[in-house]
Design a protein around this motif. Structure first.
Motif, PDB file in Angstrom:
ATOM      1  N   ASN A   1       0.811  -1.211   0.000  1.00  0.00           N
ATOM      2  CA  ASN A   1       0.000   0.000   0.000  1.00  0.00           C
ATOM      3  C   ASN A   1       0.848   1.267   0.000  1.00  0.00           C
ATOM      4  N   THR A   2       2.092   1.132  -0.423  1.00  0.00           N
ATOM      5  CA  THR A   2       2.953   2.303  -0.505  1.00  0.00           C
ATOM      6  C   THR A   2       2.717   3.059  -1.807  1.00  0.00           C
ATOM      7  N   LEU A   3       2.970   4.357  -1.760  1.00  0.00           N
ATOM      8  CA  LEU A   3       2.919   5.163  -2.976  1.00  0.00           C
ATOM      9  C   LEU A   3       4.307   5.679  -3.328  1.00  0.00           C
ATOM     10  N   ALA A   4       5.319   5.010  -2.771  1.00  0.00           N
ATOM     11  CA  ALA A   4       6.695   5.447  -2.998  1.00  0.00           C
ATOM     12  C   ALA A   4       7.054   5.365  -4.474  1.00  0.00           C
ATOM     13  N   ALA A   5       7.834   6.342  -4.919  1.00  0.00           N
ATOM     14  CA  ALA A   5       8.357   6.286  -6.278  1.00  0.00           C
ATOM     15  C   ALA A   5       9.316   5.101  -6.387  1.00  0.00           C
ATOM     16  N   LYS A   6       9.531   4.645  -7.616  1.00  0.00           N
ATOM     17  CA  LYS A   6      10.375   3.458  -7.835  1.00  0.00           C
ATOM     18  C   LYS A   6      11.709   3.548  -7.112  1.00  0.00           C
ATOM     19  N   GLU A   7      12.360   4.748  -7.213  1.00  0.00           N
ATOM     20  CA  GLU A   7      13.700   4.875  -6.636  1.00  0.00           C
ATOM     21  C   GLU A   7      13.667   4.863  -5.112  1.00  0.00           C
ATOM     22  N   ASP A   8      12.469   5.049  -4.524  1.00  0.00           N
ATOM     23  CA  ASP A   8      12.360   5.038  -3.061  1.00  0.00           C
ATOM     24  C   ASP A   8      11.779   3.730  -2.539  1.00  0.00           C
ATOM     25  N   ALA A   9      11.533   2.797  -3.437  1.00  0.00           N
ATOM     26  CA  ALA A   9      10.912   1.537  -3.021  1.00  0.00           C
ATOM     27  C   ALA A   9      11.773   0.866  -1.959  1.00  0.00           C
ATOM     28  N   GLY A  10      11.136   0.346  -0.936  1.00  0.00           N
ATOM     29  CA  GLY A  10      11.845  -0.399   0.100  1.00  0.00           C
ATOM     30  C   GLY A  10      12.431   0.458   1.195  1.00  0.00           C
ATOM     31  N   LYS A  11      12.344   1.782   1.049  1.00  0.00           N
ATOM     32  CA  LYS A  11      12.857   2.643   2.122  1.00  0.00           C
ATOM     33  C   LYS A  11      11.885   2.669   3.299  1.00  0.00           C
ATOM     34  N   ILE A  12      12.382   3.116   4.435  1.00  0.00           N
ATOM     35  CA  ILE A  12      11.510   3.227   5.603  1.00  0.00           C
ATOM     36  C   ILE A  12      10.437   4.279   5.352  1.00  0.00           C
ATOM     37  N   HIS A  13       9.207   3.906   5.623  1.00  0.00           N
ATOM     38  CA  HIS A  13       8.095   4.857   5.562  1.00  0.00           C
ATOM     39  C   HIS A  13       7.883   5.371   6.984  1.00  0.00           C
ATOM     40  N   PHE A  14       8.292   6.612   7.235  1.00  0.00           N
ATOM     41  CA  PHE A  14       8.303   7.102   8.612  1.00  0.00           C
ATOM     42  C   PHE A  14       6.903   7.394   9.145  1.00  0.00           C
ATOM     43  N   GLY A  15       6.008   7.774   8.277  1.00  0.00           N
ATOM     44  CA  GLY A  15       4.633   8.005   8.727  1.00  0.00           C
ATOM     45  C   GLY A  15       4.533   9.037   9.832  1.00  0.00           C
ATOM     46  N   ALA A  16       5.214  10.172   9.647  1.00  0.00           N
ATOM     47  CA  ALA A  16       5.160  11.209  10.686  1.00  0.00           C
ATOM     48  C   ALA A  16       3.754  11.783  10.788  1.00  0.00           C
ATOM     49  N   ASP A  17       3.164  12.058   9.632  1.00  0.00           N
ATOM     50  CA  ASP A  17       1.780  12.547   9.681  1.00  0.00           C
ATOM     51  C   ASP A  17       0.825  11.363   9.854  1.00  0.00           C
ATOM     52  N   ASP A  18       1.153  10.250   9.208  1.00  0.00           N
ATOM     53  CA  ASP A  18       0.290   9.059   9.172  1.00  0.00           C
ATOM     54  C   ASP A  18       0.961   7.914   9.926  1.00  0.00           C
ATOM     55  N   ASN A  19       0.818   7.771  11.219  1.00  0.00           N
ATOM     56  CA  ASN A  19      -0.017   8.613  12.028  1.00  0.00           C
ATOM     57  C   ASN A  19       0.671   8.872  13.367  1.00  0.00           C
ATOM     58  N   ALA A  20       1.998   9.198  13.268  1.00  0.00           N
ATOM     59  CA  ALA A  20       2.663   9.645  14.489  1.00  0.00           C
ATOM     60  C   ALA A  20       2.003  10.926  14.992  1.00  0.00           C
ATOM     61  N   SER A  21       1.453  11.722  14.069  1.00  0.00           N
ATOM     62  CA  SER A  21       0.800  12.970  14.484  1.00  0.00           C
ATOM     63  C   SER A  21      -0.421  12.680  15.354  1.00  0.00           C
ATOM     64  N   GLY A  22      -1.241  11.728  14.927  1.00  0.00           N
ATOM     65  CA  GLY A  22      -2.434  11.394  15.706  1.00  0.00           C
ATOM     66  C   GLY A  22      -2.064  10.755  17.037  1.00  0.00           C
TER      67      GLY A  22
END
Lengths: 573, 374
Positions: free
Chosen positions: A286-307
């Motif tokens: 369910n990632t929307l990462a660009a090809k060159e960013d595939a596999g990187k950590i998704h930090f999710g600061a807004d989604d949903n560390a903010s909540g």
């Protein structure tokens, strides 16, 4: 606030995928914060963590196909489909073209099985849909070309197994089908596997005048009269093995008890929640990462560390003041995989849900633009408009108010449990579901304002001696978009995280056909309009045979008892 | 208090107004004038016409939020508590409230004395329940009269009793006078055939500006030009009244100003569109108003200098309705009614007002083209 948002900073938490080590480390962090705040585990519990199991993935567990004296056992040659039953079958083979059945009532006759007897046979079908068909034909056939649908059609014709091959004239020619990500816990009632081009050719070797390619070509025009055929004098055997990987994730739940005797208020609980899980490295698809960013950590600061940070901040504030009701702080996991954590909570609630006065949800609240705050699900109680208005006089947001509680976040779970609910959301943005959703982009000042606003709402709910009344909101139909193929509306809310055989309802939409038919939360639909329903996918396909305004018989299980009703499908606008 | 609002305007059929934007000099955006836009009302189907208390701590407004009554009632919003309290009777229709400076009184117009009030409420509720989307129309109920409510004693004093719509009242800064709109001219004399037809089609044709003492005495007519004269407000110095004057067709309106005795009437805009709801900024330098200059159903806020020398300057840039602008007594905020939050129903909004930027923009605005002779 900055402190609480550090949930997303640490690379060690690896994007907090539900069931991962990163998720566990994140839950440790939340527990530590709750302890510091002085919130306690729920009554009768010693731990803040409420673990739940879910299917995190599927993989092939050594599927095999034997044709004559040759056995194929590598995943390059044979791989079970993710929804296959496990088992060994052997028998005659029937080639059924694309294996597509367009249901009656679509004014489009196409049934790959019209002239074939496949009872107790193994069917071999092509993946996808006829390659050279005209646009209109492709559009229709594409809707019934999903492998789950093909498997259901084969099963309903009595086939004991389905093999699928990607034809030489199709994309991914000759390759086996990758295991799809699938949180469903159940198989679909038939053995199903994909085979490689060479394996299929081995089967076709039994017929001297045909090859897989010529056979595919004869079907590719989309002509509905092209018929499949039995493969003479060939017996094959299949072993299908799908390993469903069950993982354990954890909700983290704490509460601050009321400082007055809790009996003084009707429904003495208020629940605040935010999911803390995210996408990990994007491996769940369910990632929307660009090809060159595939596999990187998704930090999710807004989604949903903010909540998550917002709920912790409200807890910190409420801990220092008198409270008229018990306030629960819930941190869900498994939201990104389909609201699994909050659903596990309401399915086996650790506190009586009918004693919950209200639920407030925070999902993506750290990226405010132009002072706009979305407040969703206000239709769940007649008190919300006034309470939200009153709290906003001091908070001063340009509120975007949505009555609709059928949102893709945990607020939907609580709405389905008939609990008045609100959800806060500052809107989507370019970093949504990408590794670039990082903490440096969080708007802390406005996040603080949201905390103040939500705290004021909690106080107003605390103060009312009566609990907010719940209102069931009719789901507004979306015009355009979504699943273009589905034209009927039944008003059912399926439970997506269940291993029940059939379709378990996590609710029905107010005023919808299902509610009018007397169906309700907890019912399991096992048959509709003569189609047996083994799981949600069967149900989705069955919708295509329903006619708007034409009564359909529904067989369902209620508390284990088999019951019947009549549902009149409405038009999806 | 201009009663002409979103609903009526949308109910009309599009007229010959061509959307055309004249841009010369610096280009401004909404955020140059309005910042920290926030939505004030959430409860109820719609709300609008928010007017400040003289101390700037409260706002009186109308809202369709009374259970069982589909029409507007009057509420006072207290910024300190966030709570809105109804001050009108709860029955019938109301509109256009205004704080009386130096007293505990608030005036508003109401039909509650009409014995048919409950019946009309039921009829409207039934229409809405049936799912019919009646295009909202302000019906200029001839039973509408002006009342003064006392917040201390809760007493309600009737100030007008003429047959015909009396509403759109507002007080002079010293609290001694009340200027208002009345359609009594349609009822207090015999009408000829053409006039009778006009009354059936559009009673607002007979609307004129009147003034009275705050106790309801000494009622006197100030205007007598055909077409809807309405929405009068005193200027902050009490020396003038600003209002809007429609032409006979009811499609073109402009902003006017006169002395409180009705003399020295001057036209401040000649904008070729429906320009209404004028309210003078406390500085006395300019008037903010609403106009559909940019599209028949797209009302935006504009402002024009107090002498009407310049072309109006656009203030808001949002689809749908923006109207009924009312600056706070200190001139630093603006309350207005807008449908920017979606749907067609307006709600009250509040923003910080950039007075300096407003002055700059008007200074840069081109001179008004000479008024056309009609």
């Amino acid at each position: 606030m900055r402190r609480f948002l550090s949930l997303s900073w640490s690379s060690a938490r690896e994007g907090r995928l539900a069931g991962s080590n990163g998720e566990r480390l994140a839950s440790d962090y939340i527990v530590a914060q709750l302890q510091a705040i002085g919130a306690k585990p729920l009554p009768g519990r010693r731990d803040y963590r409420l673990p739940f199991e879910f299917t995190a993935g599927t993989r092939d567990g050594g599927s095999r196909v034997s044709i004559g004296d040759r056995t194929f056992g590598t995943e390059a040659d044979v791989r079970a489909l993710s929804f296959s039953d496990n088992g060994d079958v052997s028998g005659d083979v029937v080639f059924a073209g694309y294996g597509i059945v367009v249901p009656d009532g679509q004014d489009f006759g196409y049934d790959s099985y019209t002239t074939l007897d496949v009872k107790d046979k193994i069917v071999l079908v092509l993946r996808y849909f006829p390659e050279d068909a005209d646009q209109k034909t492709r559009q229709i056939l594409a809707r019934y070309a999903d492998l789950r649908y093909k498997a259901m059609a084969a099963r309903q014709r009595g086939a004991k197994a389905m093999l699928v091959v990607t034809g030489p004239r199709s994309p991914n020619a000759g390759e086996t089908v990758p295991m799809s990500f699938d949180t469903a816990l159940a198989g679909s009632g038939i053995v199903a596997a994909s085979i490689s081009g060479p394996v299929a050719s081995q089967i076709f070797a039994a017929i001297p005048d045909k090859t897989l390619e010529t056979a595919q070509q004869s079907f590719d025009s989309g002509n509905p009269h092209t018929a499949g055929f039995a493969i003479p004098s060939l017996k094959i055997s299949i072993k299908a093995a799908v390993q469903r990987e069950t993982k354990t994730a954890q909700n983290v739940v704490a509460y601050l008890p009321a400082t007055v005797p809790a009996g003084a208020r009707l429904k003495p609980w208020i629940v605040l929640g935010a999911h803390y899980d995210h996408l990990g490295h994007g491996e769940a698809g369910n990632t929307l990462a660009a090809k060159e960013d595939a596999g990187k950590i998704h930090f999710g600061a807004d989604d949903n560390a903010s909540g998550t940070a917002a709920v912790l901040a409200v807890a910190e504030t409420l801990a220092a003041e008198p409270r008229q009701r018990n306030v629960v702080f819930a941190f869900w996991s498994g939201e990104e995989l389909g609201l699994i954590g909050s659903s596990a909570f309401t399915k086996g609630p650790p506190l009586p849900l009918d004693q919950v006065a209200a639920y407030l949800n925070f999902d993506m609240v750290g990226r405010m633009q132009d002072n706009k705050l979305n407040v969703q699900a206000t239709g769940t109680s007649p008190v919300w408009a006034r309470i939200v208005e009153q709290a906003n006089i001091a908070a001063g947001f340009d509120l975007q108010v949505q009555e609709d509680p059928y949102q893709p976040t945990d607020v939907a779970t609580f709405n389905a449990s008939n609990i008045p609910a609100l959800s806060f959301f500052t809107g989507t943005h370019v970093d949504y579901h990408k590794p670039s959703d990082t903490a440096d982009k969080i708007d802390f000042e406005d996040l603080d304002r949201i905390v103040g606003f939500a705290t004021a709402i909690v106080r107003r709910v605390e103060e009312t001696s009566e609990a907010p009344q719940f209102t069931k909101v009719e789901q507004k139909m979306q015009s355009g978009g979504g699943r273009a193929g589905v034209r009927v509306f039944t008003g059912t809310i399926p439970d997506y995280a269940t291993d029940a055989k059939g379709l378990l309802l996590s609710g029905v939409i107010g005023g919808g056909p299902a509610e009018q038919a007397g169906l309700r939360k907890g019912d399991v639909i096992v048959e509709i309009a003569g189609q047996t329903i083994a799981n949600i996918y069967d149900y989705t396909y069955a919708l295509d045979v329903l006619k708007i305004g034409q009564p359909a018989k529904v067989v369902y299980l209620r508390e284990g008892k088999r019951m019947e009703t009549t549902l009149i499908p409405a038009a999806r606008k | 208090m201009k009663v002409l609002r979103l609903g009526i305007v949308i109910g009309l059929i599009a007229g010959p107004v061509i959307a055309q934007q004249q841009q010369t000099g610096p280009v401004y955006q909404e955020r140059d004038f309005l910042t920290r836009v926030r939505r004030l009302t959430v409860d109820g189907r719609r709300a609008g016409e928010g007017y400040w208390s003289p101390d700037g701590k409260r706002l009186v407004f109308q809202s369709e939020r009374e259970p069982g009554n589909p029409f507007y009632q009057i509420y006072v919003l207290d910024f300190a508590t966030g709570e809105a309290k109804r001050i009108s009777p709860g029955v019938g229709k109301t509109t256009c409230a205004f704080f009386r400076p130096g007293t505990d009184e608030i005036e508003f117009a109401s039909t509650h004395a009409d014995p048919k009030s409950k019946e009309l409420q039921e009829a409207e509720l039934n229409i809405r329940a049936s799912g019919q989307q009646r295009r909202y129309s302000w019906d200029y109920d001839p039973e509408m009269d002006i009342y003064a409510y006392n917040e201390k004693t809760a007493a309600l004093k009737r100030l007008t009793d003429a047959r015909g719509y009396d509403a759109e009242g507002s007080y002079s800064p010293d609290g001694q006078w009340l200027v208002f709109t009345s359609m009594r001219d349609a009822y207090n004399r015999p009408l000829d055939g053409a006039e009778q037809k006009k009354l059936a089609e559009d009673p607002s044709y007979f609307a004129e500006i009147y003034i009275m003492r705050a106790d309801g005495s000494a009622q006197r007519r100030l205007t007598s030009v055909k077409g809807y004269d309405g929405g009068p407000f005193f200027t902050p110095d009490g020396q003038h009244i600003v209002w809007r004057r429609f032409d006979e067709t009811g499609l073109i309106a402009d902003v006017w100003m006169m002395k409180p005795d009705g003399s020295d009437a001057r036209q401040l805009t000649d904008f070729g569109s429906m320009s209404w709801a004028p309210y003078m900024h406390p500085s006395g330098e300019y008037i903010i108003f609403a106009s559909n200059k940019l599209g028949f159903e797209n009302f935006e806020l504009f402002m024009v200098d107090a002498q009407g020398r310049k072309e109006p300057v656009r203030v808001t840039y949002s689809d749908g309705f923006d109207g009924l602008p009312v600056p706070s007594p200190d001139g630093k905020q603006l309350a207005w009614t807008s449908s920017r939050s979606g749907g067609s129903a307006g709600q009250l909004f509040l923003a910080q007002w950039n007075h300096d930027k407003a002055l700059e923009a008007m200074k840069n605005a081109p001179l008004r083209k000479p008024a056309k002779k009609s």
